[in-house]
Write a protein that holds these residues in place. Sequence first.
Motif, PDB file in Angstrom:
ATOM      1  N   UNK A 257       0.826  -1.206   0.000  1.00 27.46           N
ATOM      2  CA  UNK A 257       0.000   0.000   0.000  1.00 27.46           C
ATOM      3  C   UNK A 257       0.867   1.266   0.000  1.00 27.46           C
ATOM      4  N   UNK A 258       1.790   1.306  -0.929  1.00 24.15           N
ATOM      5  CA  UNK A 258       2.724   2.433  -1.015  1.00 24.15           C
ATOM      6  C   UNK A 258       3.033   2.705  -2.479  1.00 24.15           C
ATOM      7  N   UNK A 259       3.197   3.976  -2.818  1.00 24.64           N
ATOM      8  CA  UNK A 259       3.500   4.366  -4.184  1.00 24.64           C
ATOM      9  C   UNK A 259       4.983   4.625  -4.399  1.00 24.64           C
ATOM     10  N   UNK A 260       5.277   5.599  -5.241  1.00 25.50           N
ATOM     11  CA  UNK A 260       6.664   5.902  -5.613  1.00 25.50           C
ATOM     12  C   UNK A 260       7.412   6.609  -4.488  1.00 25.50           C
ATOM     13  N   UNK A 261       6.716   7.460  -3.750  1.00 26.97           N
ATOM     14  CA  UNK A 261       7.378   8.243  -2.703  1.00 26.97           C
ATOM     15  C   UNK A 261       7.364   7.483  -1.382  1.00 26.97           C
ATOM     16  N   UNK A 262       8.109   6.405  -1.303  1.00 26.06           N
ATOM     17  CA  UNK A 262       8.116   5.542  -0.120  1.00 26.06           C
ATOM     18  C   UNK A 262       8.550   6.287   1.135  1.00 26.06           C
ATOM     19  N   UNK A 263       9.537   7.158   1.014  1.00 22.64           N
ATOM     20  CA  UNK A 263      10.069   7.872   2.175  1.00 22.64           C
ATOM     21  C   UNK A 263       9.005   8.768   2.789  1.00 22.64           C
ATOM     22  N   UNK A 264       8.189   9.380   1.948  1.00 17.48           N
ATOM     23  CA  UNK A 264       7.139  10.285   2.407  1.00 17.48           C
ATOM     24  C   UNK A 264       5.928   9.500   2.905  1.00 17.48           C
ATOM     25  N   UNK A 265       5.549   8.470   2.157  1.00 16.67           N
ATOM     26  CA  UNK A 265       4.296   7.770   2.423  1.00 16.67           C
ATOM     27  C   UNK A 265       4.423   6.722   3.535  1.00 16.67           C
ATOM     28  N   UNK A 266       5.554   6.060   3.621  1.00 15.42           N
ATOM     29  CA  UNK A 266       5.753   5.000   4.619  1.00 15.42           C
ATOM     30  C   UNK A 266       7.080   5.202   5.348  1.00 15.42           C
ATOM     31  N   UNK A 267       7.254   6.348   6.031  1.00 18.57           N
ATOM     32  CA  UNK A 267       8.553   6.641   6.647  1.00 18.57           C
ATOM     33  C   UNK A 267       8.955   5.657   7.727  1.00 18.57           C
ATOM     34  N   UNK A 268       7.995   5.203   8.540  1.00 17.21           N
ATOM     35  CA  UNK A 268       8.347   4.267   9.609  1.00 17.21           C
ATOM     36  C   UNK A 268       8.906   2.970   9.020  1.00 17.21           C
ATOM     37  N   UNK A 269       8.253   2.460   7.996  1.00 19.15           N
ATOM     38  CA  UNK A 269       8.709   1.229   7.358  1.00 19.15           C
ATOM     39  C   UNK A 269      10.061   1.435   6.688  1.00 19.15           C
ATOM     40  N   UNK A 270      10.224   2.548   6.000  1.00 12.39           N
ATOM     41  CA  UNK A 270      11.502   2.813   5.328  1.00 12.39           C
ATOM     42  C   UNK A 270      12.638   2.950   6.333  1.00 12.39           C
ATOM     43  N   UNK A 271      12.379   3.613   7.461  1.00 17.62           N
ATOM     44  CA  UNK A 271      13.416   3.756   8.473  1.00 17.62           C
ATOM     45  C   UNK A 271      13.775   2.414   9.092  1.00 17.62           C
ATOM     46  N   UNK A 272      12.785   1.567   9.270  1.00 20.48           N
ATOM     47  CA  UNK A 272      13.046   0.230   9.798  1.00 20.48           C
ATOM     48  C   UNK A 272      13.915  -0.571   8.829  1.00 20.48           C
ATOM     49  N   UNK A 273      13.567  -0.514   7.549  1.00 22.17           N
ATOM     50  CA  UNK A 273      14.345  -1.222   6.527  1.00 22.17           C
ATOM     51  C   UNK A 273      15.769  -0.664   6.480  1.00 22.17           C
ATOM     52  N   UNK A 274      15.878   0.665   6.471  1.00 25.15           N
ATOM     53  CA  UNK A 274      17.190   1.312   6.383  1.00 25.15           C
ATOM     54  C   UNK A 274      18.045   0.980   7.600  1.00 25.15           C
ATOM     55  N   UNK A 275      17.468   1.077   8.782  1.00 25.62           N
ATOM     56  CA  UNK A 275      18.223   0.808  10.015  1.00 25.62           C
ATOM     57  C   UNK A 275      18.777  -0.622  10.008  1.00 25.62           C
ATOM     58  N   UNK A 276      17.905  -1.569   9.740  1.00 24.05           N
ATOM     59  CA  UNK A 276      18.329  -2.979   9.747  1.00 24.05           C
ATOM     60  C   UNK A 276      19.394  -3.257   8.689  1.00 24.05           C
ATOM     61  N   UNK A 277      19.229  -2.623   7.528  1.00 23.34           N
ATOM     62  CA  UNK A 277      20.181  -2.866   6.429  1.00 23.34           C
ATOM     63  C   UNK A 277      21.533  -2.228   6.716  1.00 23.34           C
ATOM     64  N   UNK A 278      21.523  -0.956   7.115  1.00 21.53           N
ATOM     65  CA  UNK A 278      22.799  -0.261   7.309  1.00 21.53           C
ATOM     66  C   UNK A 278      23.536  -0.719   8.573  1.00 21.53           C
ATOM     67  N   UNK A 279      22.805  -1.266   9.528  1.00 26.94           N
ATOM     68  CA  UNK A 279      23.465  -1.819  10.707  1.00 26.94           C
ATOM     69  C   UNK A 279      24.184  -3.130  10.358  1.00 26.94           C
ATOM     70  N   UNK A 280      23.776  -3.727   9.230  1.00 24.04           N
ATOM     71  CA  UNK A 280      24.458  -4.926   8.723  1.00 24.04           C
ATOM     72  C   UNK A 280      24.149  -6.159   9.540  1.00 24.04           C
TER      73      UNK A 280
END
Length: 280
Positions: A257-280
């Motif tokens: 349930x998200x379009x092209x602007x993932x950072x704007x539309x689903x910030x909590x999910x994007x931050x979770x994905x980013x945190x887990x990925x960049x923490x390695x």
Amino acid sequence: MTKNKIRTEKYIKINEDKFYTVSIGEGEPIVFLHGGPGSEHRFFLPHVLPLANEFKLVFYDQRGCGKSHSFSDNYSMEDEVNMLESIHKRLGYEKISLFGESWGSMLALLYATTYPNRVNRILLTAAIGVTKEGFETFGVELEKKLSLDDKRKLLEFEEKLKVNEASLDDIFTILDPYYVFSSETLSRKDKTTFNQQSNEIIGKDITNNYDLTKKVDRLSQIPIQVAQGSHDMITPALVKELLIKKIPHARLVEIDQCGHWTVVECPEKMNEIAYNFFMG
């Protein structure tokens, strides 16, 4: 809120051009690459700020965009790669991680295939692909989504724009709802500037020259995550064809349930994905 509010703003001068940069937080650096071409760094803000609890977030406006100034109308994707390398050198880190959105996802791949030893990890969202096919497909898929009435309005505004009787804001008022799954989420997007000239110059270079097919092997040692909205113009199914098949070690996650602007539309999910990925 971030635990560390250290924020630094400065201009980097390269030849005649000045590039506006912002860094927030401390830790391993993540450099954010905005889309467009022609948008600006504020697209990411304030949505990704929670990541500054653990990382140093580095934002900048690309050539001629936002608060950056360019004295030339003759530049290319290569110039944008060189600019990113200049920022990397100023940061003083051996390696940087990249967070690329839309056109920024292409720039991330361009940089990483040019300087693979400089890149730690790459997170792509609203990804386009590794050749101009993705860029062209985006336009085709957006056209399919437009209603007949909005197509008519766009044509009218485009004609008025030529004689200064309309503005880019008029056009974005029509287009923006197509970039999100729910138009209600548009209220989360801060008003940003857009450089149409940069869009046209880089867009033409993409059409004529963007093809990383013979260089993707240079990415083999770099962890890559792709986070794509379920209702993006480039759907997760298309991303598999346009990117994952070419970079098979890249991992794809679909944001429902998200379009092209993932950072704007689903910030909590994007931050979770980013945190887990960049923490390695």
